[in-house]
Motif scaffolding. Structure first.
Motif, short mmCIF file in Angstrom:
data_model
loop_
_atom_site.label_atom_id
_atom_site.label_comp_id
_atom_site.label_asym_id
_atom_site.label_seq_id
_atom_site.Cartn_x
_atom_site.Cartn_y
_atom_site.Cartn_z
N ASN A 1 9.31 88.63 -16.38
CA ASN A 1 9.54 89.30 -15.11
C ASN A 1 10.61 88.56 -14.30
O ASN A 1 11.59 89.16 -13.85
CB ASN A 1 8.20 89.35 -14.35
CG ASN A 1 8.27 90.01 -13.01
OD1 ASN A 1 9.33 90.25 -12.46
ND2 ASN A 1 7.11 90.30 -12.46
N MET A 2 10.44 87.26 -14.11
CA MET A 2 11.39 86.48 -13.30
C MET A 2 12.77 86.44 -13.94
O MET A 2 13.78 86.58 -13.25
CB MET A 2 10.89 85.05 -13.05
CG MET A 2 11.81 84.27 -12.12
SD MET A 2 11.34 82.55 -11.87
CE MET A 2 10.08 82.73 -10.63
N GLU A 3 12.82 86.27 -15.26
CA GLU A 3 14.13 86.26 -15.94
C GLU A 3 14.86 87.58 -15.71
O GLU A 3 16.05 87.59 -15.40
CB GLU A 3 13.93 86.01 -17.43
CG GLU A 3 13.50 84.60 -17.76
CD GLU A 3 12.98 84.44 -19.18
OE1 GLU A 3 12.77 83.28 -19.58
OE2 GLU A 3 12.76 85.45 -19.88
N LEU A 4 14.15 88.66 -15.87
CA LEU A 4 14.74 89.98 -15.69
C LEU A 4 15.24 90.17 -14.26
O LEU A 4 16.37 90.65 -14.04
CB LEU A 4 13.70 91.04 -16.05
CG LEU A 4 14.18 92.43 -16.41
CD1 LEU A 4 15.31 92.41 -17.44
CD2 LEU A 4 13.02 93.25 -16.93
N GLN A 5 14.44 89.78 -13.30
CA GLN A 5 14.82 89.89 -11.89
C GLN A 5 16.12 89.11 -11.63
O GLN A 5 17.05 89.64 -11.00
CB GLN A 5 13.67 89.34 -11.06
CG GLN A 5 13.73 89.55 -9.60
CD GLN A 5 13.52 90.96 -9.11
OE1 GLN A 5 14.43 91.47 -8.48
NE2 GLN A 5 12.39 91.58 -9.33
N LYS A 6 16.20 87.90 -12.12
CA LYS A 6 17.38 87.05 -11.86
C LYS A 6 18.60 87.53 -12.66
O LYS A 6 19.72 87.50 -12.16
CB LYS A 6 17.09 85.59 -12.20
CG LYS A 6 15.92 84.98 -11.44
CD LYS A 6 15.94 85.26 -9.96
CE LYS A 6 14.67 84.75 -9.29
NZ LYS A 6 14.46 85.33 -7.98
#
Length: 161
Positions: free
Chosen positions: A66-71
């Motif tokens: 989730n965080m990787e995709l957001q960034k």
């Protein structure tokens, strides 16, 4: 560190100082500039851009959290603004504790918590990215996909990002 100057052919005053790593990223992308009918100038729903990252990651045999995709969506948006002179995403970006967040994307992915995003985001209508934008997303994934969510978060907290 020596900076390389890059000027997008379709915009005369836009000049961006970039480091050699990013210059290599741009050369490897072999960007093309489409006509308006091919999608040039089109901003996408961030969830469609995220789905492009998920598709490309799956093709490479890797996964994204989730965080990787957001960034990664945020980073690709930044490159689009700097290099192509236009927004990649329609939504605004908000400053949250762990860096920039696109609220619609956050809400679409929050069921995954800190885990791996296992399937594309359900969104209608689905927008197909132009060839240039897809190459940009692929280049960002190739350059930044090796970093963890917390590492990407640290990068996006730097001044000027």
């Amino acid at each position: 560190m020596k900076a390389t100057m890059f000027s997008a052919p379709h915009t005369s005053p836009l000049r961006v100082a970039i480091d050699p790593f990013v210059a290599g990223l741009l050369r490897s992308a072999r960007f093309t500039y489409e006509t308006e009918s091919d999608g040039c100038g089109m901003a996408y729903d961030a969830r469609n851009v995220a789905n492009e990252f998920l598709k490309l990651a799956k093709d490479k045999g890797t996964t994204l959290t989730n965080m990787e995709l957001q960034k990664l969506v945020y980073i690709a948006h930044g490159y689009s603004l700097a290099i192509l002179g236009r927004s990649l995403i329609k939504q605004g970006v908000e400053a949250w504790r762990y860096g920039p967040v696109i609220s619609d994307l956050y809400h679409a992915l929050r069921e995954y918590g800190a885990g791996i995003v296992r399937s594309p985001i359900n969104i209608f209508p689905t927008e197909k990215l132009s060839e240039t934008d897809s190459k940009l997303v692929g280049s960002v994934l190739n350059a930044y996909g090796r970093f963890s969510g917390p590492q990407l978060s640290t990068m996006t907290h730097r001044e000027g990002t």
